[in-house]
Design a protein around this motif. Structure first.
Motif: not given
Length: 183
Positions: A99-112
């Protein structure tokens, strides 16, 4: 009153009760909230009389070979050498970290991906600006994860979730049933 009831309980006695409560939690006989309450009472108990009521509504532990019931299968598999309850705690911790890391792991690949597409379209390797998104945000999440694990936040969240679930079930139970349609 039995003579033994007034005798003081030892740490080993409290540990034995705590272990039986952990087994009952793993079997689904106790919910997380009730387990927590009983565990606190077990460790606060001074006499056998205070320990006895904690197990009175639980069946004795039967070996799997003699049990007439199928062995209980929990939501998470334990690792070899685990103590009872560790698999459950590992599942709670994994869910909280997800729950803590899921948003990060979704957004960072999109930005890259956006950076990669713009670099391809410009036919030049552009400045890697996604590092300014991923770096600070990742550092904050690392600190949050470490402090949350140290403060046993996953277990507190699991207890809160269980209490919410119980309140919902109680509301559903109190809700009047719809009358059958009349012709």
């Amino acid at each position: 009153m039995d003579e033994r009831d007034g005798m003081r309980a030892a740490d080993a006695d409290r540990e034995a009760v705590a272990e039986r409560l952990r087994v009952a939690l793993g079997e689904g006989r106790l919910d997380l909230h009730e387990y927590d309450e009983r565990l606190q009472r077990a460790y606060a108990a001074r006499t056998y009389a205070e320990l006895a009521p904690l197990l009175v509504d639980l069946p004795p532990v039967a070996p799997a070979q003699r049990s007439a019931l199928a062995p209980a299968v929990g939501p998470t598999a334990g690792l070899p050498g685990d103590q009872p309850g560790q698999a459950l705690a590992r599942g709670v911790t994994a869910r909280w970290l997800g729950e803590v890391w899921f948003p990060y792991l979704r957004v960072v690949p999109i930005v890259v991906a956006i950076w990669a597409v713009t670099s391809l379209l410009s036919q030049d390797l552009l400045y890697f600006w996604p590092g300014w998104v991923a770096g600070p945000w990742g550092a904050v999440l690392v600190v949050r994860s470490v402090t949350g694990l140290a403060a046993r936040e996953p277990q507190r969240e699991a207890i809160k979730r269980q209490r919410r679930r119980e309140r919902k079930q109680a509301k559903r139970a109190q809700k009047p049933q719809d009358p059958p349609p009349t012709p």
